[in-house]
Structure formats: C-alpha cells, structure tokens
Design an enzyme around this catalytic site. Structure first.
Site, PDB file in Angstrom:
ATOM      1  N   ILE A  20       2.934  -2.711   1.817  1.00 51.95           N
ATOM      2  CA  ILE A  20       2.166  -1.858   0.907  1.00 51.95           C
ATOM      3  C   ILE A  20       0.801  -1.521   1.521  1.00 51.95           C
ATOM      4  O   ILE A  20       0.344  -0.373   1.447  1.00 51.95           O
ATOM      5  CB  ILE A  20       2.005  -2.576  -0.457  1.00 51.95           C
ATOM      6  CG1 ILE A  20       3.371  -2.696  -1.158  1.00 51.95           C
ATOM      7  CG2 ILE A  20       1.009  -1.838  -1.345  1.00 51.95           C
ATOM      8  CD1 ILE A  20       3.380  -3.579  -2.393  1.00 51.95           C
ATOM      9  N   ILE A  85       0.459 -13.476  -0.736  1.00 49.30           N
ATOM     10  CA  ILE A  85       1.608 -14.262  -0.254  1.00 49.30           C
ATOM     11  C   ILE A  85       2.368 -14.832  -1.451  1.00 49.30           C
ATOM     12  O   ILE A  85       1.846 -14.882  -2.568  1.00 49.30           O
ATOM     13  CB  ILE A  85       1.171 -15.431   0.660  1.00 49.30           C
ATOM     14  CG1 ILE A  85       0.273 -16.427  -0.083  1.00 49.30           C
ATOM     15  CG2 ILE A  85       0.482 -14.925   1.914  1.00 49.30           C
ATOM     16  CD1 ILE A  85       0.087 -17.761   0.633  1.00 49.30           C
ATOM     17  N   THR A  86       3.588 -15.262  -1.166  1.00 49.84           N
ATOM     18  CA  THR A  86       4.374 -15.998  -2.163  1.00 49.84           C
ATOM     19  C   THR A  86       4.739 -17.367  -1.607  1.00 49.84           C
ATOM     20  O   THR A  86       4.900 -17.523  -0.387  1.00 49.84           O
ATOM     21  CB  THR A  86       5.687 -15.259  -2.520  1.00 49.84           C
ATOM     22  OG1 THR A  86       6.385 -14.958  -1.305  1.00 49.84           O
ATOM     23  CG2 THR A  86       5.438 -13.979  -3.275  1.00 49.84           C
ATOM     24  N   TYR A 147       2.290 -17.944  -8.247  1.00 49.54           N
ATOM     25  CA  TYR A 147       1.993 -16.543  -7.918  1.00 49.54           C
ATOM     26  C   TYR A 147       1.547 -15.774  -9.165  1.00 49.54           C
ATOM     27  O   TYR A 147       0.549 -15.047  -9.136  1.00 49.54           O
ATOM     28  CB  TYR A 147       3.268 -15.940  -7.318  1.00 49.54           C
ATOM     29  CG  TYR A 147       3.195 -14.504  -6.883  1.00 49.54           C
ATOM     30  CD1 TYR A 147       2.638 -14.142  -5.651  1.00 49.54           C
ATOM     31  CD2 TYR A 147       3.733 -13.488  -7.682  1.00 49.54           C
ATOM     32  CE1 TYR A 147       2.621 -12.825  -5.233  1.00 49.54           C
ATOM     33  CE2 TYR A 147       3.717 -12.160  -7.275  1.00 49.54           C
ATOM     34  CZ  TYR A 147       3.161 -11.832  -6.045  1.00 49.54           C
ATOM     35  OH  TYR A 147       3.143 -10.516  -5.636  1.00 49.54           O
ATOM     36  N   PRO A 177       2.311  -3.644  -9.300  1.00 49.99           N
ATOM     37  CA  PRO A 177       3.565  -3.064  -8.818  1.00 49.99           C
ATOM     38  C   PRO A 177       4.761  -3.822  -9.402  1.00 49.99           C
ATOM     39  O   PRO A 177       4.685  -5.031  -9.638  1.00 49.99           O
ATOM     40  CB  PRO A 177       3.514  -3.283  -7.294  1.00 49.99           C
ATOM     41  CG  PRO A 177       2.083  -3.621  -6.974  1.00 49.99           C
ATOM     42  CD  PRO A 177       1.548  -4.288  -8.214  1.00 49.99           C
ATOM     43  N   GLY A 178       5.847  -3.091  -9.595  1.00 49.05           N
ATOM     44  CA  GLY A 178       7.119  -3.760  -9.864  1.00 49.05           C
ATOM     45  C   GLY A 178       7.665  -4.264  -8.537  1.00 49.05           C
ATOM     46  O   GLY A 178       6.902  -4.649  -7.644  1.00 49.05           O
TER      47      GLY A 178
HETATM   48  P1  NDP Z   1       3.747  -8.265   2.926  1.00 50.22           P
HETATM   49  O1  NDP Z   1       4.046  -9.703   3.020  1.00 50.22           O
HETATM   50  O2  NDP Z   1       4.738  -7.274   3.448  1.00 50.22           O
HETATM   51  O3  NDP Z   1       2.327  -7.948   3.604  1.00 50.22           O
HETATM   52  C1  NDP Z   1       1.187  -8.693   3.283  1.00 50.22           C
HETATM   53  C2  NDP Z   1       0.207  -8.591   4.415  1.00 50.22           C
HETATM   54  O4  NDP Z   1      -0.943  -9.415   4.075  1.00 50.22           O
HETATM   55  C3  NDP Z   1       0.773  -9.143   5.722  1.00 50.22           C
HETATM   56  O5  NDP Z   1       0.418  -8.318   6.798  1.00 50.22           O
HETATM   57  C4  NDP Z   1       0.122 -10.510   5.802  1.00 50.22           C
HETATM   58  O6  NDP Z   1      -0.014 -11.011   7.115  1.00 50.22           O
HETATM   59  C5  NDP Z   1      -1.252 -10.240   5.198  1.00 50.22           C
HETATM   60  N1  NDP Z   1      -1.903 -11.488   4.834  1.00 50.22           N
HETATM   61  C6  NDP Z   1      -1.350 -12.594   4.265  1.00 50.22           C
HETATM   62  N2  NDP Z   1      -2.240 -13.573   4.155  1.00 50.22           N
HETATM   63  C7  NDP Z   1      -3.404 -13.097   4.678  1.00 50.22           C
HETATM   64  C8  NDP Z   1      -4.684 -13.653   4.871  1.00 50.22           C
HETATM   65  N3  NDP Z   1      -4.961 -14.909   4.519  1.00 50.22           N
HETATM   66  N4  NDP Z   1      -5.658 -12.887   5.425  1.00 50.22           N
HETATM   67  C9  NDP Z   1      -5.392 -11.614   5.816  1.00 50.22           C
HETATM   68  N5  NDP Z   1      -4.185 -11.035   5.672  1.00 50.22           N
HETATM   69  C10 NDP Z   1      -3.200 -11.766   5.108  1.00 50.22           C
HETATM   70  O7  NDP Z   1       3.437  -7.985   1.382  1.00 50.22           O
HETATM   71  P2  NDP Z   1       3.599  -6.675   0.498  1.00 50.22           P
HETATM   72  O8  NDP Z   1       3.154  -5.484   1.249  1.00 50.22           O
HETATM   73  O9  NDP Z   1       4.904  -6.689  -0.137  1.00 50.22           O
HETATM   74  O10 NDP Z   1       2.536  -7.016  -0.667  1.00 50.22           O
HETATM   75  C11 NDP Z   1       1.208  -6.522  -0.690  1.00 50.22           C
HETATM   76  C12 NDP Z   1       0.578  -6.945  -2.000  1.00 50.22           C
HETATM   77  O11 NDP Z   1       1.330  -6.435  -3.097  1.00 50.22           O
HETATM   78  C13 NDP Z   1       0.521  -8.474  -2.192  1.00 50.22           C
HETATM   79  O12 NDP Z   1      -0.673  -8.830  -2.830  1.00 50.22           O
HETATM   80  C14 NDP Z   1       1.702  -8.730  -3.095  1.00 50.22           C
HETATM   81  O13 NDP Z   1       1.537  -9.900  -3.840  1.00 50.22           O
HETATM   82  C15 NDP Z   1       1.675  -7.495  -3.961  1.00 50.22           C
HETATM   83  N6  NDP Z   1       2.937  -7.174  -4.611  1.00 50.22           N
HETATM   84  C16 NDP Z   1       4.058  -6.958  -3.867  1.00 50.22           C
HETATM   85  C17 NDP Z   1       5.243  -6.636  -4.501  1.00 50.22           C
HETATM   86  C18 NDP Z   1       6.494  -6.371  -3.756  1.00 50.22           C
HETATM   87  O14 NDP Z   1       7.534  -6.225  -4.420  1.00 50.22           O
HETATM   88  N7  NDP Z   1       6.501  -6.267  -2.448  1.00 50.22           N
HETATM   89  C19 NDP Z   1       5.321  -6.577  -5.970  1.00 50.22           C
HETATM   90  C20 NDP Z   1       4.093  -6.823  -6.645  1.00 50.22           C
HETATM   91  C21 NDP Z   1       2.941  -7.109  -5.977  1.00 50.22           C
HETATM   92  P3  NDP Z   1       1.081 -12.041   7.757  1.00 50.22           P
HETATM   93  O15 NDP Z   1       2.156 -12.255   6.757  1.00 50.22           O
HETATM   94  O16 NDP Z   1       1.533 -11.386   8.991  1.00 50.22           O
HETATM   95  O17 NDP Z   1       0.351 -13.313   7.984  1.00 50.22           O
END
Ligand code: NDP
Length: 240
Positions: A20, A85-86, A147, A177-178
């Site tokens: 996202i 993260i989850t 979470y 988001p869903g």
């Molecule tokens: P992804 O896991 O695809 O991407 C998350 C990104 O955040 C990764 O690049 C990850 O890096 C980075 N990240 C994680 N921890 C840290 C940190 N401590 N510092 C800096 N960067 C960090 O997630 P999504 O794109 O799916 O999700 C984005 C957001 O949307 C999140 O907050 C998620 O909870 C929320 N969301 C997502 C949904 C979904 O269905 N996908 C639904 C509802 C909400 P890396 O993993 O490489 O360490």
C-alpha cells in the site's frame, strides 16, 4: 481543470517500499508532490521518490530521517503513517513478544513518525496527517487482538491530533482499509481467503491503489479541507 492541490507539497510515507505504501508514493508523485518514504529497505523502483532507511520504532532514527527529508525537500506538509506489521494468533496463544512488536510498529511507530514534523506543520499553519488503520481496528478480527488494539489506537490518536491541530490548520484522519492484495495478506491461507472474499459485497480484495486514492483525498487541501478527525473506511462494503 481542477487539481487536488498537492503539487510541490512535501509528503512523507512510512513503509513506502512496497504494498500500500508504494502505491501511495507512486500516486502522490503522479499528483505532483515531492515524496520521501521511510522503510527498512529502500528499493521501491520509483526514482522520483526519496527513500530513507529508518525504523519507525526508533524515535532517534526518525528524528535523523526527518532532518534529512526537510534539508533535501523542504518543510513537510503531509505525513502518511502507513508502516505496519502483523503477528497473528488467537489471544490465548499470543506471547508478550507478539504484543510488543505490533504495538511498537503500529502504535508507537505512528506517533514517532509524526512527532518530528508536527511543530513545523503548526508553524506553517498547514498540514495533513493520515494514519493507515484497518478494518480489524474498526470491527475486530479473530486472531488479531494485538493488531486490532493498535489499529483502534491510531483512530483515537488521529481524533485527538485533529482536535489539537485544528487551530493551526493541521488536519488528522485515519483510513480503515478492508482486505487489500499485498504481501501482508498473501500470508492468509487459501481456505480463509475464499471465506473472506465470499463475505465482501464487492466480491474481491481491494488493490493498493484503492487506498492510495483515499490517502490523496485526505491529504488534499482542496478536496478535504473541512475533514478532520474522521475515519474513512475503504473496504468494498465489507462493514459487518
Ligand atoms: P506490507 O507488509 O506489504 O508493507 C509494509 C511495509 O512497512 C514493508 O515495506 C515493511 O518493511 C515496512 N515496515 C515494517 N516495519 C517497519 C518499521 N519498523 N520501520 C519502517 N518500515 C517498516 O503491508 P501492507 O502494504 O499490506 O500494509 C500497509 C499498512 O496498511 C499497514 O499499516 C497495514 O497494517 C495496513 N493494512 C493493510 C491491509 C491489507 O489487507 N494489506 C488491511 C488493513 C490495513 P519490511 O517488511 O520489509 O521490513
């Protein structure tokens, strides 16, 4: 011809390397913004974005990143707190480490991402903050008590920030988001995924771009000037 008014606005997206966050970075660049992103890795493939390696759980690292962003791009107008993260498990099986990791990134990390920029926004009397919450924070989800607690927490954080920032012209909103097609949801087993899809009235998981457009709306000083302290659900009518 109308515009969202994001041209040349400096905007930080956390977690902008993929999923996202990456879709948000790409769209904001298309809309003319100057975009920096913070992530663990910085190879998102968009050469027009400024990638900075930093950890949202570490306030010192976020302060240093903020200084670099402002030195290279100028005063920050918008922050999109997207990194998340989850660590899923049923409540009875969740360990303290699973609670700490999720709270550190999804709740404290949101605060640490915004804090270095807030005074600058107040001083320039302009700013928009968007936190990416979740359907799980809004209505709960089995296996996600940790979470969900953090995602509900950021809704409260944005509502309070909206009240504090209003007199300075700084808005704060959350998006729930869903289920969205990213690496995060690729962990969902096929059987569970089919069950979830059957529950979504629009009949599909969302795409990262569906969230990016909602972010652009909430960042826009033109389209959402009078919207603050709000939760925008983007979920294909998956409300219950
Ligand atoms: P992804 O896991 O695809 O991407 C998350 C990104 O955040 C990764 O690049 C990850 O890096 C980075 N990240 C994680 N921890 C840290 C940190 N401590 N510092 C800096 N960067 C960090 O997630 P999504 O794109 O799916 O999700 C984005 C957001 O949307 C999140 O907050 C998620 O909870 C929320 N969301 C997502 C949904 C979904 O269905 N996908 C639904 C509802 C909400 P890396 O993993 O490489 O360490």
């Amino acid at each position: 011809m109308v515009s969202l008014g994001l041209e040349d606005k400096v905007i930080l997206v956390t977690g902008g390397n993929r999923g996202i966050g990456k879709a948000i970075v790409d769209l904001l660049i298309e809309l003319g913004a100057k975009v920096a992103y913070i992530d663990v890795a910085t190879d998102n493939g968009n050469p027009q974005s400024l990638g900075i390696k930093a950890d949202v759980t570490d306030p010192a690292s976020m302060e240093t990143a903020a200084q670099e962003i402002q030195a290279k791009l100028g005063t920050v107008y918008g922050v999109v707190a997207n990194a998340g993260i989850t660590r899923d498990n049923f409540f009875a099986k969740l360990e303290p480490a699973d609670w700490d990791a999720v709270i550190n990134v999804n709740l404290k990390g949101v605060a640490y991402s915004i804090k270095p920029f807030i005074q600058g926004m107040y001083d320039s009397k302009a700013g928009s903050i968007v936190a990416i919450s979740s359907i799980s924070g809004d209505r709960g989800n089995k296996g996600q008590t940790n979470y969900s607690a953090t995602k509900a927490g950021v809704i409260g954080m944005m509502k309070s920030l909206a009240l504090e920032g209003a007199r300075f012209g700084v808005r704060a909103n959350a998006i729930a988001p869903g289920f969205i097609n990213t690496e995060m949801t690729q962990k969902i087993p096929d059987k569970v995924r089919d069950k979830i899809t059957a529950e979504i009235p629009c009949g599909r998981f969302g795409e990262p771009q569906d969230i990016a457009w909602a972010v652009a709306y909430l960042l826009s000083p033109v389209a959402s000037a009078y919207v603050s302290g709000e939760l925008l659900r983007v979920n294909g009518a998956h409300h219950t």
